[in-house]
Design a protein around this motif. Structure first.
Motif, PDB file in Angstrom:
ATOM      1  N   ALA A   1       0.376  17.770  10.711  1.00  0.00           N
ATOM      2  CA  ALA A   1       1.260  17.802  12.040  1.00  0.00           C
ATOM      3  C   ALA A   1       2.210  16.466  12.405  1.00  0.00           C
ATOM      4  O   ALA A   1       1.716  15.529  11.702  1.00  0.00           O
ATOM      5  CB  ALA A   1       0.455  17.838  13.097  1.00  0.00           C
ATOM      6  N   THR A   2       3.139  16.822  12.853  1.00  0.00           N
ATOM      7  CA  THR A   2       4.388  15.706  13.032  1.00  0.00           C
ATOM      8  C   THR A   2       3.724  14.332  13.489  1.00  0.00           C
ATOM      9  O   THR A   2       3.577  13.236  12.886  1.00  0.00           O
ATOM     10  CB  THR A   2       5.378  16.092  13.789  1.00  0.00           C
ATOM     11  OG1 THR A   2       6.024  17.033  13.290  1.00  0.00           O
ATOM     12  CG2 THR A   2       6.374  14.783  14.174  1.00  0.00           C
ATOM     13  N   GLU A   3       2.951  14.498  14.607  1.00  0.00           N
ATOM     14  CA  GLU A   3       2.275  13.175  15.262  1.00  0.00           C
ATOM     15  C   GLU A   3       1.110  12.615  14.301  1.00  0.00           C
ATOM     16  O   GLU A   3       0.944  11.461  14.307  1.00  0.00           O
ATOM     17  CB  GLU A   3       1.877  13.720  16.707  1.00  0.00           C
ATOM     18  CG  GLU A   3       2.674  13.901  17.705  1.00  0.00           C
ATOM     19  CD  GLU A   3       3.595  12.870  17.818  1.00  0.00           C
ATOM     20  OE1 GLU A   3       3.622  11.882  17.972  1.00  0.00           O
ATOM     21  OE2 GLU A   3       5.123  13.020  17.660  1.00  0.00           O
ATOM     22  N   GLY A   4       0.394  13.501  13.627  1.00  0.00           N
ATOM     23  CA  GLY A   4      -0.544  12.957  12.708  1.00  0.00           C
ATOM     24  C   GLY A   4       0.149  12.209  11.808  1.00  0.00           C
ATOM     25  O   GLY A   4      -0.525  10.930  11.259  1.00  0.00           O
ATOM     26  N   ALA A   5       1.091  12.677  11.073  1.00  0.00           N
ATOM     27  CA  ALA A   5       1.807  12.131  10.091  1.00  0.00           C
ATOM     28  C   ALA A   5       2.445  10.828  10.720  1.00  0.00           C
ATOM     29  O   ALA A   5       2.284   9.711   9.814  1.00  0.00           O
ATOM     30  CB  ALA A   5       2.779  12.892   9.388  1.00  0.00           C
ATOM     31  N   VAL A   6       2.929  10.601  11.561  1.00  0.00           N
ATOM     32  CA  VAL A   6       3.484   9.404  12.268  1.00  0.00           C
ATOM     33  C   VAL A   6       2.442   8.425  12.424  1.00  0.00           C
ATOM     34  O   VAL A   6       2.624   7.319  12.028  1.00  0.00           O
ATOM     35  CB  VAL A   6       4.201   9.711  13.612  1.00  0.00           C
ATOM     36  CG1 VAL A   6       4.708   8.304  14.215  1.00  0.00           C
ATOM     37  CG2 VAL A   6       5.550  10.497  13.209  1.00  0.00           C
ATOM     38  N   GLU A   7       1.396   9.016  13.073  1.00  0.00           N
ATOM     39  CA  GLU A   7       0.314   7.905  13.186  1.00  0.00           C
ATOM     40  C   GLU A   7      -0.335   7.316  11.737  1.00  0.00           C
ATOM     41  O   GLU A   7      -0.617   6.077  11.763  1.00  0.00           O
ATOM     42  CB  GLU A   7      -0.826   8.628  13.981  1.00  0.00           C
ATOM     43  CG  GLU A   7      -2.312   8.018  14.071  1.00  0.00           C
ATOM     44  CD  GLU A   7      -1.848   6.501  15.284  1.00  0.00           C
ATOM     45  OE1 GLU A   7      -2.613   5.710  14.878  1.00  0.00           O
ATOM     46  OE2 GLU A   7      -0.843   6.640  15.985  1.00  0.00           O
TER      47      GLU A   7
ATOM     48  N   LEU B   1      13.802  18.267   5.513  1.00  0.00           N
ATOM     49  CA  LEU B   1      13.017  16.925   5.630  1.00  0.00           C
ATOM     50  C   LEU B   1      12.050  17.193   6.842  1.00  0.00           C
ATOM     51  O   LEU B   1      12.059  17.780   7.746  1.00  0.00           O
ATOM     52  CB  LEU B   1      13.968  15.779   5.911  1.00  0.00           C
ATOM     53  CG  LEU B   1      15.127  15.461   5.124  1.00  0.00           C
ATOM     54  CD1 LEU B   1      15.830  14.203   5.463  1.00  0.00           C
ATOM     55  CD2 LEU B   1      14.245  14.799   3.624  1.00  0.00           C
ATOM     56  N   PRO B   2      10.736  16.510   6.502  1.00  0.00           N
ATOM     57  CA  PRO B   2       9.765  16.558   7.602  1.00  0.00           C
ATOM     58  C   PRO B   2      10.217  16.008   8.905  1.00  0.00           C
ATOM     59  O   PRO B   2      10.852  14.905   8.891  1.00  0.00           O
ATOM     60  CB  PRO B   2       8.472  15.869   6.833  1.00  0.00           C
ATOM     61  CG  PRO B   2       8.842  15.787   5.430  1.00  0.00           C
ATOM     62  CD  PRO B   2      10.312  15.659   5.337  1.00  0.00           C
ATOM     63  N   ALA B   3       9.545  16.618   9.904  1.00  0.00           N
ATOM     64  CA  ALA B   3       9.999  16.242  11.227  1.00  0.00           C
ATOM     65  C   ALA B   3       9.407  14.902  11.555  1.00  0.00           C
ATOM     66  O   ALA B   3      10.069  14.282  12.127  1.00  0.00           O
ATOM     67  CB  ALA B   3       9.596  17.324  12.245  1.00  0.00           C
TER      68      ALA B   3
ATOM     69  N   ALA C   1       0.878  -1.267   0.122  1.00  0.00           N
ATOM     70  CA  ALA C   1      -0.117  -0.031   0.028  1.00  0.00           C
ATOM     71  C   ALA C   1       0.908   1.231  -0.176  1.00  0.00           C
ATOM     72  O   ALA C   1       2.167   1.207   0.303  1.00  0.00           O
ATOM     73  CB  ALA C   1      -0.977   0.002   1.210  1.00  0.00           C
ATOM     74  N   ALA C   2       0.153   2.439  -0.479  1.00  0.00           N
ATOM     75  CA  ALA C   2       0.989   3.655  -0.299  1.00  0.00           C
ATOM     76  C   ALA C   2       0.104   4.459   0.009  1.00  0.00           C
ATOM     77  O   ALA C   2      -1.251   4.634   0.120  1.00  0.00           O
ATOM     78  CB  ALA C   2       1.637   4.206  -1.746  1.00  0.00           C
ATOM     79  N   LEU C   3       0.596   5.683   0.815  1.00  0.00           N
ATOM     80  CA  LEU C   3      -0.126   6.857   1.156  1.00  0.00           C
ATOM     81  C   LEU C   3       0.630   8.042   1.239  1.00  0.00           C
ATOM     82  O   LEU C   3       1.516   8.277   1.814  1.00  0.00           O
ATOM     83  CB  LEU C   3      -0.561   6.471   2.956  1.00  0.00           C
ATOM     84  CG  LEU C   3      -1.232   7.427   3.608  1.00  0.00           C
ATOM     85  CD1 LEU C   3      -2.700   7.497   3.161  1.00  0.00           C
ATOM     86  CD2 LEU C   3      -1.298   7.449   5.091  1.00  0.00           C
ATOM     87  N   PRO C   4       0.059   9.014   0.427  1.00  0.00           N
ATOM     88  CA  PRO C   4       0.545  10.742   0.348  1.00  0.00           C
ATOM     89  C   PRO C   4       0.135  11.189   1.872  1.00  0.00           C
ATOM     90  O   PRO C   4      -0.844  11.130   2.695  1.00  0.00           O
ATOM     91  CB  PRO C   4      -0.319  11.073  -0.462  1.00  0.00           C
ATOM     92  CG  PRO C   4      -1.528  10.575  -0.482  1.00  0.00           C
ATOM     93  CD  PRO C   4      -1.384   9.105  -0.312  1.00  0.00           C
ATOM     94  N   ILE C   5       1.284  11.849   2.518  1.00  0.00           N
ATOM     95  CA  ILE C   5       1.391  12.571   3.535  1.00  0.00           C
ATOM     96  C   ILE C   5       1.553  14.065   3.229  1.00  0.00           C
ATOM     97  O   ILE C   5       2.701  14.508   2.873  1.00  0.00           O
ATOM     98  CB  ILE C   5       2.278  11.963   4.606  1.00  0.00           C
ATOM     99  CG1 ILE C   5       1.832  10.566   4.807  1.00  0.00           C
ATOM    100  CG2 ILE C   5       2.004  12.994   5.896  1.00  0.00           C
ATOM    101  CD1 ILE C   5       2.589   9.966   6.023  1.00  0.00           C
ATOM    102  N   GLY C   6       0.491  15.198   3.425  1.00  0.00           N
ATOM    103  CA  GLY C   6       0.873  16.415   3.037  1.00  0.00           C
ATOM    104  C   GLY C   6       1.792  17.101   3.825  1.00  0.00           C
ATOM    105  O   GLY C   6       1.909  16.716   4.870  1.00  0.00           O
TER     106      GLY C   6
END
Length: 377
Positions: free
Chosen positions: A116-122, A164-166, A107-112
């Protein structure tokens, strides 16, 4: 000093298991031929591998005479399950596989960029958990993660890198906290080189350099069959290489003025526009003048690497190397020959966009193999 009997056994077992992974099911006679070991030694290692639960009889060869040598031995694919993640600036890709590397789900998922950092990690962790469940896997043994940036050789963690994103740095600790699995992280370019060496364009090369050409620019160095990371994990940071034709000199905090400025994705797009071509499609167009101009730029950086390392082979990878293909590689090789007396073959990636994921999966598989092997002695 010669290896102890227990160490020799462990080395032989690992070699045999690698052959079974790479070549498929083999008979004891085939293992004897490929390893150069004696028949009794092969019989002993097959017995050990069967006892460990890593190898089993999966059939018989076409030999007419039935007997121990006609049995086909193969990896027990479901002995462990693995995952790989390819972490990019704009998202993450995931694959879940068995011990043979067979894909069970992906699977793949774009992350804008505004996430937010914690939201992207989750989101990234949840994607892995969801893909694992879809694969029908209850527990992962090892997880390999490929990401841009430097890996600290002392800690094995991804260093902070400007631009690079946090969430990149937070992802691996989050995976380690959430999963009962071994989690390893490696620079994406290094993983691409591992994959090309074992599965792709550099399978016949013990020494080569892989140039990663995309949004970022880097290199991976493989010498005498071993990936070389450097004292601080920064071997191959050729984006910072000062070259003529740029705006100035790079600095410790930015590679403007370095090789990056000539061949990063943005620079390739700008070069395409100057040739009257659409950004993003110029490489696929096969336009000769554009490819010639890009090859001139690439050859400058490649010549610097070749003059120091004399690798004999350079693999062009990343989105530019993949899209440029054999046509771009041939042009770079021609121009490199005019710049350096050291004969160097230039090849296009054979794995394309899958190189980092495949390299991460190989890292996970190697980790599982080492953990599951019977201890020496």
């Amino acid at each position: 000093m010669p290896a102890s009997p227990s160490t020799a056994r462990a080395i032989n077992d690992r070699f045999a298991l690698r052959l079974l992974q790479d070549e498929g099911p083999l008979t004891a006679t085939q293992l004897k031929t490929l390893t150069g070991l004696s028949r009794p030694t092969v019989a002993d290692l097959v017995e050990r591998l069967q006892g460990s639960g890593l190898v089993k009889v999966v059939g018989e060869s076409g030999e007419q005479r039935r007997g121990p040598n006609a049995k086909l031995y193969g990896i027990v694919a479901d002995r462990a399950h693995l995952a790989a993640l390819d972490v990019r600036t704009g998202g993450v890709s995931v694959v879940v596989a068995d011990l043979l590397g067979t894909t069970l789900a992906e699977a793949a998922l774009p992350i804008g960029g505004g996430t937010a950092t914690e939201g992207a990690v989750e989101q990234a962790v949840a994607l892995l958990e969801r893909t694992t469940k879809e694969a029908g896997v209850e527990r992962l043994h090892s997880v390999g993660v490929g990401a841009p940036g430097l890996i600290d050789p002392a800690t094995g963690q991804l260093n902070d890198s400007s631009g690079l994103p946090a969430w990149h740095r937070r992802l691996v600790p989050a995976l380690q906290e959430r999963l009962p699995a071994t989690v390893l992280v490696e620079n994406e370019t290094n993983l691409a080189a591992v994959a090309e060496q074992r599965l792709g364009a550099a399978r016949d090369c013990d020494t080569f350099v892989l140039l990663w050409l995309g949004q970022g620019v880097g290199a991976a160095v493989v010498l005498d069959g071993r990936l070389r990371r450097g004292a601080s994990g920064g071997a191959g940071e050729i984006g910072f290489l000062p070259v003529p034709g740029t705006s100035g000199l790079p600095s410790a905090t930015g590679c403007d003025g370095g090789f990056h400025e000539l061949v990063c994705a943005a620079a390739v797009d700008a070069l395409a526009v100057r040739h009257g071509l659409a950004p993003g499609a110029a490489l696929a167009s096969g336009d000769g003048p554009f490819l010639d101009a890009l090859a001139e730029r690439l050859a400058v950086g490649a010549a610097a690497v070749v003059s120091v390392l004399d690798p004999g082979c350079v693999v062009l990878a990343g989105e530019t190397g993949h899209a440029g293909g054999a046509a771009l590689a041939a042009r770079v090789e021609e121009r490199l020959a005019a710049l350096s007396p050291l004969r160097t073959e230039v090849r296009a990636t054979a794995l394309g966009d899958t190189a980092v994921l495949r390299g991460a999966l190989l890292a996970a598989r190697d980790a599982a193999q080492d953990a599951l092997f019977p201890a020496a002695g």
